[in-house]
Motif scaffolding. Structure first.
Motif, short mmCIF file in Angstrom:
data_model
loop_
_atom_site.label_atom_id
_atom_site.label_comp_id
_atom_site.label_asym_id
_atom_site.label_seq_id
_atom_site.Cartn_x
_atom_site.Cartn_y
_atom_site.Cartn_z
N GLN A 11 0.85 -1.08 -0.05
CA GLN A 11 0.03 0.06 0.13
C GLN A 11 0.76 1.30 -0.04
O GLN A 11 0.20 2.33 -0.54
CB GLN A 11 -0.97 0.05 1.16
N HIS A 12 2.08 1.30 0.51
CA HIS A 12 2.73 2.47 0.62
C HIS A 12 4.44 2.49 0.31
O HIS A 12 4.71 3.59 0.49
CB HIS A 12 2.66 2.79 2.70
N LYS A 41 -10.23 3.45 -2.06
CA LYS A 41 -9.59 4.13 -0.98
C LYS A 41 -9.55 5.38 -1.38
O LYS A 41 -9.03 5.80 -2.30
CB LYS A 41 -8.35 3.32 -0.74
N PHE A 43 -8.11 7.97 0.38
CA PHE A 43 -6.51 8.83 0.58
C PHE A 43 -5.60 7.65 0.92
O PHE A 43 -5.79 6.85 1.70
CB PHE A 43 -6.59 9.80 1.70
N ASN A 44 -4.37 7.80 0.25
CA ASN A 44 -3.36 6.94 0.25
C ASN A 44 -1.94 7.64 -0.24
O ASN A 44 -1.94 8.20 -1.01
CB ASN A 44 -3.61 5.49 -0.41
N THR A 45 -0.94 7.20 0.66
CA THR A 45 0.36 7.92 0.47
C THR A 45 1.13 6.75 0.09
O THR A 45 1.56 5.51 0.66
CB THR A 45 1.12 8.53 1.84
N LYS A 66 -0.98 8.50 15.97
CA LYS A 66 -1.80 9.52 16.10
C LYS A 66 -2.79 9.06 16.84
O LYS A 66 -3.66 9.82 17.81
CB LYS A 66 -2.32 9.61 14.64
N HIS A 119 2.33 0.08 9.37
CA HIS A 119 1.19 1.22 9.34
C HIS A 119 1.59 2.54 9.23
O HIS A 119 2.74 2.77 9.48
CB HIS A 119 0.56 1.17 10.86
N PHE A 120 1.06 3.18 8.29
CA PHE A 120 1.46 4.53 7.83
C PHE A 120 0.65 5.65 8.67
O PHE A 120 -0.61 5.34 8.51
CB PHE A 120 1.04 4.87 6.27
N ASP A 121 1.16 6.14 9.59
CA ASP A 121 0.59 6.92 10.80
C ASP A 121 0.19 8.36 10.15
O ASP A 121 -0.90 8.78 10.12
CB ASP A 121 1.32 7.01 11.83
#
Ligand code: T3P
Length: 124
Positions: A11-12, A41, A43-45, A66, A119-121
């Protein structure tokens, strides 16, 4: 099945990206990375750096995440990122995204040994 670290990479992480200025990047990448099944999805970075540079973030000092937990770590310097922001309705097919290129410090949660991003925080 897919581990949390493998899911994070899917995903990232896009280490091979050549197209830091291609405004169709997100339409393509969100689809091939499996984030447009069912709903799009929203929003995704993607982080456009080597996996080694991204994994190394896990060795930086711990910081609060967060929502909950305290296993987050922030990159010391801004990294190349591409943010994908949905355009229109998340139920539309095909999913359409705005592609936003930037350099940001990213915060990821890490788990396991050796510690790997899971996990992307956030980013700033
Ligand atoms: P996932 O846990 O599937 O990686 O925070 C909710 C989701 O949005 C989470 O998805 C991470 C993702 N996200 C980004 O990709 N970039 C961001 O800057 C933020 C805040 C969240």
């Amino acid at each position: 099945s897919e581990s949390a670290a493998e899911k994070f990479q899917r995903q990232h992480v896009d280490s091979k990206s050549l197209a830091f200025n291609d405004n169709t990047y997100c339409n393509h990448m969100m689809k091939i990375r499996g984030m447009t099944k069912g709903n799009c999805k929203v929003f995704n970075t993607f982080i456009l750096e080597s996996i080694w540079k991204i994994r190394a973030i896990c060795w930086n000092k711990k910081t609060a995440c967060k929502q909950k937990f305290f296993n987050c770590h922030m990159s010391r310097e801004p990294l190349k990122v591409t943010e994908c922001q949905i355009k229109g309705n998340p139920k539309d097919s095909p999913c359409k995204y705005q592609t936003i290129n930037d350099k940001k410090c990213v915060t990821v949660a890490c788990n396991g040994w050796p510690p790997l991003p899971v996990h992307f925080d956030s980013s700033k």
